[in-house]
Scaffold this motif. Structure first.
Motif, PDB file in Angstrom:
ATOM      1  N   PRO A   1      12.071 -13.064 -14.726  1.00 15.95           N
ATOM      2  CA  PRO A   1      11.511 -11.479 -14.418  1.00 15.95           C
ATOM      3  C   PRO A   1      10.381 -11.401 -15.435  1.00 15.95           C
ATOM      4  N   VAL A   2       9.512 -11.303 -15.706  1.00 17.12           N
ATOM      5  CA  VAL A   2       8.587 -10.938 -16.092  1.00 17.12           C
ATOM      6  C   VAL A   2       7.663 -10.613 -16.240  1.00 17.12           C
ATOM      7  N   ALA A   3       7.006  -9.013 -16.057  1.00 18.81           N
ATOM      8  CA  ALA A   3       5.808  -8.181 -16.164  1.00 18.81           C
ATOM      9  C   ALA A   3       5.660  -8.042 -17.745  1.00 18.81           C
ATOM     10  N   LEU A   4       4.571  -7.713 -17.492  1.00 18.08           N
ATOM     11  CA  LEU A   4       2.909  -7.348 -18.652  1.00 18.08           C
ATOM     12  C   LEU A   4       2.661  -5.638 -18.501  1.00 18.08           C
ATOM     13  N   VAL A   5       2.800  -5.351 -19.892  1.00 15.74           N
ATOM     14  CA  VAL A   5       3.301  -3.785 -19.867  1.00 15.74           C
ATOM     15  C   VAL A   5       1.574  -3.061 -20.940  1.00 15.74           C
ATOM     16  N   ASP A   6       0.944  -1.847 -19.987  1.00 17.13           N
ATOM     17  CA  ASP A   6      -0.140  -1.851 -21.196  1.00 17.13           C
ATOM     18  C   ASP A   6       0.145  -0.787 -22.040  1.00 17.13           C
TER      19      ASP A   6
ATOM     20  N   GLN B   1       3.489   1.252 -18.880  1.00 23.10           N
ATOM     21  CA  GLN B   1       3.535   1.406 -16.844  1.00 23.10           C
ATOM     22  C   GLN B   1       3.396  -0.784 -16.586  1.00 23.10           C
ATOM     23  N   LEU B   2       4.451  -0.874 -15.783  1.00 30.05           N
ATOM     24  CA  LEU B   2       3.764  -2.146 -15.672  1.00 30.05           C
ATOM     25  C   LEU B   2       2.935  -2.374 -14.804  1.00 30.05           C
ATOM     26  N   LEU B   3       1.747  -3.663 -15.667  1.00 30.74           N
ATOM     27  CA  LEU B   3       0.394  -3.844 -15.011  1.00 30.74           C
ATOM     28  C   LEU B   3       0.143  -4.937 -13.890  1.00 30.74           C
ATOM     29  N   GLN B   4       1.252  -5.922 -14.511  1.00 30.25           N
ATOM     30  CA  GLN B   4       0.823  -7.496 -13.809  1.00 30.25           C
ATOM     31  C   GLN B   4       2.959  -8.029 -13.477  1.00 30.25           C
TER      32      GLN B   4
ATOM     33  N   ASN C   1       6.021 -10.791 -11.806  1.00 25.15           N
ATOM     34  CA  ASN C   1       6.189 -11.515 -11.320  1.00 25.15           C
ATOM     35  C   ASN C   1       6.214 -12.569 -10.126  1.00 25.15           C
ATOM     36  N   ALA C   2       6.597 -13.121  -8.977  1.00 17.74           N
ATOM     37  CA  ALA C   2       7.585 -12.899  -7.999  1.00 17.74           C
ATOM     38  C   ALA C   2       8.471 -12.364  -8.119  1.00 17.74           C
ATOM     39  N   ALA C   3       9.787 -12.466  -9.056  1.00 16.72           N
ATOM     40  CA  ALA C   3      11.077 -12.475  -9.374  1.00 16.72           C
ATOM     41  C   ALA C   3      11.093 -10.953  -9.904  1.00 16.72           C
ATOM     42  N   ALA C   4      10.197 -10.652 -10.215  1.00 16.49           N
ATOM     43  CA  ALA C   4      10.292  -9.455 -10.624  1.00 16.49           C
ATOM     44  C   ALA C   4      10.047  -8.012  -9.233  1.00 16.49           C
ATOM     45  N   ILE C   5       9.453  -8.720  -8.579  1.00 14.43           N
ATOM     46  CA  ILE C   5       9.019  -8.411  -7.103  1.00 14.43           C
ATOM     47  C   ILE C   5      10.681  -8.296  -6.209  1.00 14.43           C
ATOM     48  N   ASN C   6      11.054  -8.914  -6.254  1.00 15.62           N
ATOM     49  CA  ASN C   6      12.337  -9.608  -6.038  1.00 15.62           C
ATOM     50  C   ASN C   6      13.441  -8.722  -6.787  1.00 15.62           C
ATOM     51  N   ALA C   7      13.217  -8.514  -7.640  1.00 14.22           N
ATOM     52  CA  ALA C   7      14.042  -7.038  -8.299  1.00 14.22           C
ATOM     53  C   ALA C   7      13.581  -5.967  -8.335  1.00 14.22           C
ATOM     54  N   GLY C   8      12.489  -5.632  -7.352  1.00 14.91           N
ATOM     55  CA  GLY C   8      12.742  -4.011  -6.699  1.00 14.91           C
ATOM     56  C   GLY C   8      11.913  -3.953  -7.934  1.00 14.91           C
ATOM     57  N   LEU C   9      11.199  -4.574  -8.899  1.00 11.66           N
ATOM     58  CA  LEU C   9      10.177  -3.265  -9.352  1.00 11.66           C
ATOM     59  C   LEU C   9       8.883  -3.825  -8.825  1.00 11.66           C
ATOM     60  N   LYS C  10       8.203  -2.489  -9.413  1.00 10.78           N
ATOM     61  CA  LYS C  10       6.548  -2.144  -8.941  1.00 10.78           C
ATOM     62  C   LYS C  10       5.391  -1.901  -9.681  1.00 10.78           C
ATOM     63  N   LEU C  11       4.566  -2.066  -9.213  1.00  8.54           N
ATOM     64  CA  LEU C  11       3.359  -1.770  -9.732  1.00  8.54           C
ATOM     65  C   LEU C  11       3.239  -0.325 -10.818  1.00  8.54           C
ATOM     66  N   LYS C  12       3.562  -0.287 -11.354  1.00  8.84           N
ATOM     67  CA  LYS C  12       2.868   1.628 -12.856  1.00  8.84           C
ATOM     68  C   LYS C  12       3.736   2.209 -12.802  1.00  8.84           C
ATOM     69  N   MET C  13       5.330   1.723 -12.736  1.00  9.72           N
ATOM     70  CA  MET C  13       6.593   2.084 -12.717  1.00  9.72           C
ATOM     71  C   MET C  13       6.221   2.296 -14.729  1.00  9.72           C
ATOM     72  N   GLY C  14       7.061   3.200 -14.837  1.00 14.83           N
ATOM     73  CA  GLY C  14       7.686   3.206 -15.987  1.00 14.83           C
ATOM     74  C   GLY C  14       8.380   2.144 -16.918  1.00 14.83           C
ATOM     75  N   LEU C  15       8.392   2.029 -17.690  1.00 13.80           N
ATOM     76  CA  LEU C  15       9.220   1.366 -18.611  1.00 13.80           C
ATOM     77  C   LEU C  15      11.016   1.541 -18.651  1.00 13.80           C
ATOM     78  N   ALA C  16      11.069   2.549 -18.733  1.00 15.04           N
ATOM     79  CA  ALA C  16      12.693   3.143 -18.284  1.00 15.04           C
ATOM     80  C   ALA C  16      13.195   3.028 -16.824  1.00 15.04           C
ATOM     81  N   SER C  17      12.807   3.207 -16.340  1.00 17.46           N
ATOM     82  CA  SER C  17      13.317   3.059 -14.435  1.00 17.46           C
ATOM     83  C   SER C  17      13.192   1.878 -14.891  1.00 17.46           C
TER      84      SER C  17
ATOM     85  N   ASP D   1      17.706  -7.878 -17.406  1.00 16.22           N
ATOM     86  CA  ASP D   1      16.783  -9.215 -18.054  1.00 16.22           C
ATOM     87  C   ASP D   1      15.993  -9.233 -17.411  1.00 16.22           C
ATOM     88  N   LEU D   2      14.447  -7.896 -17.643  1.00 15.06           N
ATOM     89  CA  LEU D   2      13.324  -7.856 -17.358  1.00 15.06           C
ATOM     90  C   LEU D   2      12.193  -9.152 -18.588  1.00 15.06           C
TER      91      LEU D   2
END
Lengths: 242, 475
Positions: free
Chosen positions: B27-32, B36-39, B41-57, B64-65
């Protein structure tokens, strides 16, 4: 000829003494004595091994042959690792087309690892030799070279075999100039040894595909290169008198 | 009526990075900078992550993000290259940074004969690019954009459909700034339809001109200026490596993908190129620039790769490489060589190709041609020139001399540095006096042809003060 004999010879079951000339296609060397001894001339393709000292006339022997090779196919002549700078005057004078001449001088490359200094020199030379052989193989395989001339320090059996195959593939001839001391027999179309002679060259055919060894003979260069032959013995006393 | 298509790439930078990585299991994510999570990938979406989510949550959900910084300028480059590649299919493309492309369709429909075949061609191209995208048509650029943000996926020219879809779109899909969106929500305006139903004069009194100008452009009342992409001459791509490479032979692999893209562009333009500029980027040292040339001109990635490989093979890298840049400044038209039909053997490559091959491995200076000059001094008469030069340097007088065979007898081999004569020789011919330009009598040389005891033919000279040197070897 009887029908039976005709049939046998057509199936190549009978060996003819005069069929040996077909081992390779010959190109006239420009020297009548040599053509006669080699049954037509030097091979148009494949490896030619020349054992010679430098500067006794080995290139002059080949110049008419090289000129024909270049002219017939309009392809390149490649000189690799020449012992000194080639002179354009000489080549142009022999009728070679200079725009179809390529000179390759493998340079001393900066070694990748500068750690072992004592080995470095040895390695460098080895590297240079490897590059020369690589360049020769590429030229032969490419099919756009008529003849490749190489002055190697040494050449192994496997390397010679590779060059021979590459030369056949590209329909080119490969001429290797070696020192006389190297007696290793190579898989070649023609191997000759040259000795200096006051009137030209003393030539020994060491090996020729599809033929028997012959006695050494002299190739006279008095006609083509009068300035590079000693004067006739008959003329000698006259000069002394004058 | 004008028709526009909007393409929105929700995770362009991330998809581009994943393109070069083979596995997307991590799972990979881009943060600003606001964490906040901006982008994702599919593995991260499967793990339940959403856009604009904070880093802590995000970290709590998925330990292993892998996080990477969001780089707008990096994404802009990718967007530009996407536009360049789509340009092969569609002509009017405007960039809408940071992640959108506006395509004007009405001109292209004539060419493709309808919307259906056009979309087929375009979507095939988009699928090949493998970036995730959302799309929609619209009567104006903003309308198309608004619909694309909602993943409407409308491929039609039907105005009624557009209006229905627009009227029901939420304000969050519009270009309005968040403060204004909040203001609208407080007024009870939740959809674009409600907003458009209000009379413009009333809106102008309550809100600033931004809203009116947006609505005008959305409806098509105001002119929306677009800067369409002009294809650039040449080729320039940068590839950031996923890990540093310290072995120059391993560099061939990422380089092949760049060359593949170059081949695509060249073959589409029916061009070839003669020179590549390859820059290798290091963390500490300045970038290493290599120029790889082909005398014949090539467009095939395979041929270029072979040439690059030869150069990279004996290239020492000072430190690991983290990025590659490939530039081609000049494209040339393709030239096809003609060969004789009944030739006995087919040459595998042309003479020019052979020379490029040799030069790539041995260096440019190691492969030369030979030219004769009209000079009387032997060391000036021969010139190591560029290979295969068709005698432009040779003046007419020399040519005539060559034809008439009146050249003086010269040895085949000349020594760069004449060697002192140390042995007994028999002089056979001479002298031939040669004097440098300007008749410097002190520097004049008398040349002789001599034969030593070993039977070698030497070219000797005697200087004005009776010193003997060997200058060449008749071979």
């Amino acid at each position: 000829m009887s029908a039976l004999l005709d049939q046998l010879s057509r199936r190549q079951l009978v060996w003819h003494d005069d069929s040996q000339q077909l081992a390779y296609q010959a190109v006239s060397s420009g020297y009548p004595e040599l053509d006669q001894q080699l049954a037509g001339g030097l091979p148009a393709t494949g490896l030619i091994d020349i054992q010679t000292e430098a500067g006794i006339g080995e290139l002059r022997l080949l110049l008419p042959y090289l000129q024909q090779q270049q002219q017939q196919s309009q392809r390149l002549l490649v000189f690799i690792g020449t012992p000194a700078e080639l002179s354009a005057d000489m080549l142009a004078g022999a009728g070679l087309d200079l725009s179809q001449v390529l000179i390759i001088t493998p340079m001393k490359q900066p070694a990748a690892n500068q750690k072992n200094n004592q080995k470095q020199n040895n390695q460098k030379q080895n590297n240079q030799q490897q590059q020369a052989l690589w360049a020769a193989e590429q030229c032969l395989q490419s099919g756009c070279c008529a003849s490749v001339l190489l002055w190697p320090a040494a050449i192994s059996l496997a390397q010679a075999r590779r060059l021979q195959l590459a030369a056949e593939q590209g329909a080119a001839s490969m001429i290797v100039f070696r020192h006389c001391s190297q007696t290793l027999s190579l898989p070649v179309n023609l191997s000759i040894s040259l000795q200096p002679d006051p009137f030209g060259l003393q030539l020994t055919v060491l090996k020729r595909k599809g033929s028997w060894p012959a006695a050494p003979f002299r190739v006279s260069m008095q006609q083509q290169w009068p300035a590079l032959c000693l004067a006739d013995t008959t003329a000698q006393p006259m000069r002394q008198a004058g | 009526m004008a028709l526009f298509l909007y393409l929105h790439f929700p995770a362009l930078q991330l998809d581009h990075l994943q393109l070069s990585a083979q596995s997307s299991k991590l799972p990979v994510a881009l943060v600003d900078q606001q964490h906040q999570l901006l982008q994702i990938n599919a593995a991260a979406i499967n793990a339940g992550l959403k856009l604009k989510m904070g880093l802590a949550s995000a970290a709590a959900l998925c330990p292993d993000l892998q996080l990477l910084p969001y780089q707008p300028e990096q994404q802009a480059k990718v967007l530009h290259s996407v536009a360049q590649q789509l340009y092969q299919v569609s002509s009017d493309i405007a960039l809408d940074k940071p992640a959108g492309l506006i395509l004007r369709l009405d001109g292209m429909l004539q060419l493709y004969g309808g919307l259906e075949p056009y979309w087929q061609a375009l979507s095939a191209k988009l699928t090949a690019l493998t970036y995730r995208y959302q799309y929609s048509c619209g009567a104006t650029p903003y309308a198309a954009k608004c619909l694309a943000y909602q993943q409407a996926g409308l491929i039609t020219a039907d105005n009624r459909l557009f209006n229905n879809a627009l009227n029901s779109s939420p304000l969050s899909a519009t270009e309005l700034i968040p403060a204004m969106q909040l203001q609208m929500t407080r007024l009870g305006i939740h959809t674009l339809g409600q907003l458009q139903a209000l009379p413009p004069a009333e809106l102008a009194r309550r809100f600033d001109s931004q809203l009116l100008s947006y609505l005008g452009r959305l409806r098509g009342d105001y002119y929306h200026a677009l800067e369409y992409l002009q294809p650039e001459p040449g080729f320039s791509r940068y590839l950031e490596l996923l890990y540093d490479i310290s072995d120059s032979t391993v560099l061939v692999k990422p380089l092949a993908t760049l060359l593949q893209q170059l081949e695509q562009q060249l073959s589409q333009a029916n061009c070839q190129c003669y020179q590549l500029l390859l820059s290798l980027f290091f963390r500490d040292n300045p970038p290493l620039k290599l120029s790889i040339g082909s005398a014949q001109g090539e467009y095939k990635a395979q041929a270029w790769l072979a040439l690059c490989q030869l150069q990279l093979e004996n290239l020492p890298l000072p430190e690991p490489v983290y990025g590659l840049q490939l530039d081609v400044n000049h494209f040339a038209g393709q030239q096809h060589s003609t060969a004789a039909l009944f030739n006995q053997h087919q040459a595998r490559m042309s003479a020019l190709q052979l020379i490029s091959l040799l030069q790539a491995r041995l260096g440019r200076a190691a492969v030369t041609g030979l030219t004769i000059l009209n000079q009387h001094l032997p060391e000036h008469a021969s010139l190591r020139s560029l290979p295969l030069l068709k005698g432009d340097l040779v003046d007419n007088q020399t040519k005539a001399q060559v034809q008439a065979q009146v050249l003086a007898l010269r040895p085949a081999f000349l020594f760069n540095k004449p060697q002192p004569l140390t042995e007994a020789v028999t002089i056979n011919q001479g002298p031939e006096r040669l004097c440098p330009d300007g008749w410097q009598l002190a520097a004049q040389r008398d040349y002789f042809i001599g034969r030593n005891q070993q039977g070698q033919w030497l070219w000797l000279y005697r200087t004005a003060n009776q010193q003997w040197f060997v200058h060449g070897l008749f071979s």
